[in-house]
Design a protein around this motif. Structure first.
Motif, PDB file in Angstrom:
ATOM      1  N   ALA A  93       0.836  -1.205   0.000  1.00  0.00           N
ATOM      2  CA  ALA A  93       0.000   0.000   0.000  1.00  0.00           C
ATOM      3  C   ALA A  93       0.866   1.249   0.000  1.00  0.00           C
ATOM      4  N   TYR A  94       0.311   2.299  -0.556  1.00  0.00           N
ATOM      5  CA  TYR A  94       0.979   3.603  -0.699  1.00  0.00           C
ATOM      6  C   TYR A  94       0.114   4.670  -0.037  1.00  0.00           C
ATOM      7  N   ARG A  95       0.793   5.611   0.598  1.00  0.00           N
ATOM      8  CA  ARG A  95       0.045   6.755   1.132  1.00  0.00           C
ATOM      9  C   ARG A  95       0.860   8.019   0.872  1.00  0.00           C
ATOM     10  N   ARG A  96       0.200   9.002   0.297  1.00  0.00           N
ATOM     11  CA  ARG A  96       0.852  10.290   0.091  1.00  0.00           C
ATOM     12  C   ARG A  96       1.050  10.953   1.442  1.00  0.00           C
ATOM     13  N   GLY A  97       2.080  11.787   1.566  1.00  0.00           N
ATOM     14  CA  GLY A  97       2.466  12.302   2.858  1.00  0.00           C
ATOM     15  C   GLY A  97       1.402  13.084   3.606  1.00  0.00           C
ATOM     16  N   ASN A  98       0.592  13.869   2.901  1.00  0.00           N
ATOM     17  CA  ASN A  98      -0.330  14.760   3.602  1.00  0.00           C
ATOM     18  C   ASN A  98      -1.772  14.269   3.580  1.00  0.00           C
ATOM     19  N   LEU A 102      -5.086   5.305   1.874  1.00  0.00           N
ATOM     20  CA  LEU A 102      -4.188   4.239   1.417  1.00  0.00           C
ATOM     21  C   LEU A 102      -4.626   3.759   0.035  1.00  0.00           C
ATOM     22  N   ILE A 103      -3.642   3.542  -0.832  1.00  0.00           N
ATOM     23  CA  ILE A 103      -3.889   2.945  -2.140  1.00  0.00           C
ATOM     24  C   ILE A 103      -3.224   1.582  -2.132  1.00  0.00           C
TER      25      ILE A 103
END
Lengths: 114, 113
Positions: A93-98, A102-103
């Motif tokens: 999973a990926y999460r942008r910082g701000n 979750l993707i």
């Protein structure tokens, strides 16, 4: 848009052996986080390990470690000394910082053979 | 302490009916998330709440889906006029802040006949 790809729908490992699960992602962001989650048959997602993109050192949690290749946008999970209890579906999973969103990748089902 | 709980565990409904799914986050967690896990679409984000800020609804698939969070705690995901493609496991998660670890509940398996 950010995407996460897990190209191995299923993997199998012998008990006590080592297995590596692959994950690639696509993003133009510089501030982000990557995760591996485990989902056993009980359905409850459990965080296995996380990696901050700004850290060069690969994260390690006991038998679990990652190989984070930022330039290649690759984030693989290595499980050492595999145990029967490791059998589950694993999601990258990926999460942008701000943001908290979750993707997830499509998941990899790991079978551990006794 | 208690983890994230969801109810019901399983829900079977008929096409066209409305359903409500409930999530009780970990006490004190200010951020709450809904995800959907289906065979065709994998695991996808639906909506998240962070404190008193306006929720991020960018993942809701249609206007039949809505969610609210009362008193900054319990959340309800409502699906109106359910369709067969709504059949999935709906997962809820909470975190102490939006950038912290998300703890997941066991999910609600929704089956639309």
């Amino acid at each position: 848009a950010q995407t996460v790809t897990q190209s191995q729908p299923e993997m199998s490992v012998q008990e006590a052996e080592t297995v590596t699960l692959s994950c690639t992602y696509d993003t133009s962001e510089s501030d982000y986080y990557l995760f591996w989650y485990k989902q056993p048959p009980s359905r409850q997602m459990i965080l296995v390990i996380r990696q901050e993109a700004y850290k060069q050192q690969n994260a390690t949690e006991n038998r679990f470690s990652v190989n984070f290749q930022k330039a290649a946008k690759s984030f693989s999970l290595k499980i050492s000394d595999s145990q029967l209890g490791d059998a589950a579906m694993y999601f990258c999973a990926y999460r942008r910082g701000n943001t908290g969103k979750l993707i997830f990748g499509q998941g990899t089902t790991l079978q551990v053979k006794p | 302490g208690a983890g994230v709980s969801q109810s019901p565990s399983n829900k079977v409904t008929e096409k066209g009916k409305d359903v409500e799914l409930r999530c009780d986050p970990i006490s004190g967690h200010t951020a709450l998330y809904w995800y959907r896990q289906s065979l065709g679409q994998g695991l996808e984000f639906l909506i998240y709440f962070q404190g008193n800020s306006a929720p991020d609804k960018s993942g809701l698939p249609s206007d039949r889906f809505s969610a609210e969070r009362t008193g900054g705690s319990v959340s309800t995901l409502t699906i109106q006029r359910t369709q067969q493609e709504d059949s999935a496991v709906y997962l809820c998660a909470s975190s102490s802040r939006q950038n912290n670890e998300q703890f997941f509940g066991p999910g609600t398996r929704l089956t639309v006949l």
